[in-house]
Design an enzyme around this catalytic site. Sequence first.
Site, PDB file in Angstrom:
ATOM      1  N   ASP A 156     -15.535   3.404   6.970  1.00 18.84           N
ATOM      2  CA  ASP A 156     -14.490   4.358   6.560  1.00 18.84           C
ATOM      3  C   ASP A 156     -15.061   5.419   5.634  1.00 18.84           C
ATOM      4  O   ASP A 156     -14.674   6.583   5.711  1.00 18.84           O
ATOM      5  CB  ASP A 156     -13.322   3.638   5.883  1.00 18.84           C
ATOM      6  CG  ASP A 156     -12.253   4.638   5.468  1.00 18.84           C
ATOM      7  OD1 ASP A 156     -11.703   5.306   6.362  1.00 18.84           O
ATOM      8  OD2 ASP A 156     -12.019   4.798   4.261  1.00 18.84           O
ATOM      9  N   LYS A 199      -9.412  -0.780   4.917  1.00 22.23           N
ATOM     10  CA  LYS A 199      -9.713  -1.056   3.502  1.00 22.23           C
ATOM     11  C   LYS A 199      -8.747  -2.096   2.943  1.00 22.23           C
ATOM     12  O   LYS A 199      -9.130  -2.988   2.204  1.00 22.23           O
ATOM     13  CB  LYS A 199      -9.607   0.239   2.687  1.00 22.23           C
ATOM     14  CG  LYS A 199     -10.763   1.190   2.955  1.00 22.23           C
ATOM     15  CD  LYS A 199     -10.589   2.508   2.248  1.00 22.23           C
ATOM     16  CE  LYS A 199      -9.502   3.338   2.869  1.00 22.23           C
ATOM     17  NZ  LYS A 199      -9.459   4.731   2.522  1.00 22.23           N
ATOM     18  N   SER A 226      -8.140   3.989   8.798  1.00 22.26           N
ATOM     19  CA  SER A 226      -8.773   4.178   7.501  1.00 22.26           C
ATOM     20  C   SER A 226      -8.059   3.346   6.431  1.00 22.26           C
ATOM     21  O   SER A 226      -8.681   2.592   5.671  1.00 22.26           O
ATOM     22  CB  SER A 226      -8.731   5.674   7.154  1.00 22.26           C
ATOM     23  OG  SER A 226      -9.064   5.895   5.825  1.00 22.26           O
ATOM     24  N   ARG A 238     -14.558  13.444   8.352  1.00 18.66           N
ATOM     25  CA  ARG A 238     -13.220  13.980   8.669  1.00 18.66           C
ATOM     26  C   ARG A 238     -12.844  15.095   7.705  1.00 18.66           C
ATOM     27  O   ARG A 238     -12.252  16.102   8.096  1.00 18.66           O
ATOM     28  CB  ARG A 238     -12.164  12.853   8.585  1.00 18.66           C
ATOM     29  CG  ARG A 238     -12.228  11.904   9.783  1.00 18.66           C
ATOM     30  CD  ARG A 238     -11.384  10.664   9.517  1.00 18.66           C
ATOM     31  NE  ARG A 238      -9.987  10.977   9.286  1.00 18.66           N
ATOM     32  CZ  ARG A 238      -9.155  10.204   8.583  1.00 18.66           C
ATOM     33  NH1 ARG A 238      -9.584   9.076   8.046  1.00 18.66           N
ATOM     34  NH2 ARG A 238      -7.903  10.550   8.422  1.00 18.66           N
ATOM     35  N   HIS A 247       0.860  -1.196   0.000  1.00 20.63           N
ATOM     36  CA  HIS A 247       0.000   0.000   0.000  1.00 20.63           C
ATOM     37  C   HIS A 247       0.886   1.232   0.000  1.00 20.63           C
ATOM     38  O   HIS A 247       1.807   1.341   0.804  1.00 20.63           O
ATOM     39  CB  HIS A 247      -0.895   0.027   1.249  1.00 20.63           C
ATOM     40  CG  HIS A 247      -1.704   1.289   1.324  1.00 20.63           C
ATOM     41  ND1 HIS A 247      -2.884   1.443   0.634  1.00 20.63           N
ATOM     42  CD2 HIS A 247      -1.472   2.465   1.953  1.00 20.63           C
ATOM     43  CE1 HIS A 247      -3.349   2.657   0.841  1.00 20.63           C
ATOM     44  NE2 HIS A 247      -2.517   3.306   1.645  1.00 20.63           N
TER      45      HIS A 247
HETATM   46  N1  URA Z   1      -5.773   7.542   2.850  1.00 19.00           N
HETATM   47  C1  URA Z   1      -6.819   6.877   3.394  1.00 19.00           C
HETATM   48  O1  URA Z   1      -7.283   5.892   2.847  1.00 19.00           O
HETATM   49  N2  URA Z   1      -7.311   7.332   4.559  1.00 19.00           N
HETATM   50  C2  URA Z   1      -6.834   8.397   5.220  1.00 19.00           C
HETATM   51  O2  URA Z   1      -7.323   8.735   6.272  1.00 19.00           O
HETATM   52  C3  URA Z   1      -5.759   9.083   4.624  1.00 19.00           C
HETATM   53  C4  URA Z   1      -5.239   8.629   3.444  1.00 19.00           C
END
Ligand code: URA
Length: 440
Positions: free
Chosen positions: A161, A187, A183, A168, A82
């Site tokens: 999320d 995912k 977050s 947010r 990632h």
């Molecule tokens: N990327 C994400 O998926 N979430 C965040 O909070 C910040 C960057």
Amino acid sequence: MQASEIIMKKRDGGRLSRDEIGFIIRGCTGRTIPDYQISAWLMAVFLRGMDDGETACLTDAMLHSGTVMDLSGIPGISADKHSTGGVGDKISIPLAPIVAACGVPVPMMSGRALGHTGGTLDKLDSISGYRTSLSETEFKSILRSCGYAMTGQTETVAPADRILYALRDVTGTVESIPLITASILSKKAAEGTDALVFDVKCGRGAFMKTQADAERLAGMLVKTGKALGKKCAALITRMENPLGTMTGNFLEIEESVDILEGKGPADTTELTLALAAKMCMLAGKCATPEEGRQMAEQAVSGGQAMECFLRNVAAQGGNPDQLLAERGKRRSPWKAEIRADRSAYLAGIDAYAAGMAGIPLGVGRTRTDEPVFPEAGVIFRVKPGEKVQAGDILMEVYGKNQSGLDEGVLRLQQAVYYTEEKPEEPESLLLKEIDDDESK
Ligand code: URA
């Protein structure tokens, strides 16, 4: 349980239990807690922080707010990467087949371009016919037959999320390490991988501007990933200038093919091999990064990585012959050149400004529902550190239309920095490695 009590507990610096965090996340996904209370809770977390245990509970609750892929039927230790987001960051596209060719299954769920950062899915979508929205059955079948599969996050992946991120975004609570960690991981862990390598970027084109912040985020991602039962490691890498020599959607597919043919730019090749080595190590295929790098280099030089890529293109609906034939040809008719306005050394190209130029050009977007244009992008003819004469071409720019091209060119012109002094040799992109055992 009362949401107001949990908000007050965090507001006063208390530590939340797994049950309390679970209550908030269930209330968020089920819409039983109103947005104003979720927002207040987010601000309390932003200001008071969360310890490692709370962050792990939050991530777990968010992960299980949606579907989690079960890859137990796939033999071997699977691994994925990632990246926290960059400009010209096409690394996932050559990385997956290289690692798969080393015998490591790579289940990859990726995102789309947003703001100044590009998205792997948009780049893959620029391959004619290539499908990035696979059912779970198709995903597993392609993972089995090709060694890797690429898909997008569906509506059922970590729905908490999506709700939390939208809140947010409008409540000034994005830049919180525990919230970012939960977050990202909620995912990414939904794809069911056994191991994860994080490429945490830092610099002017990154989300984290300083190395200290990038290290804090990387440490938290590795620790939390471990708490979820994943093998994890992270690389802290520079994101000052765009990566490689091409940004765009089809253009970045072209550069990915160059990397797979062993002809990629030095920076993208270096990073791809370093990440491949880490993934192979976590998957138990080698003992040292040097050995991993050698395996990855051999997968490229022996042609197995390229073969694996072309097999995947066909399996996901694309036409490998057409893709190879389109290289160097699929360019928007709206074209401009940016030339050096003096004789000097190129000191840098501001990656953030270059990423933002991608929005009017049609490479990126400001809202997730905006379309992008496969044939838009930039070819950087000169890399930072090189000498230029006044009038030399610095960049070829391709836009979605004339007005987008004009705006993109203006922004790109402002992204260029010169220096009279010969710059030092380009520094390595790799700043630091963080391994499983260092995050204890
Ligand atoms: N990327 C994400 O998926 N979430 C965040 O909070 C910040 C960057």
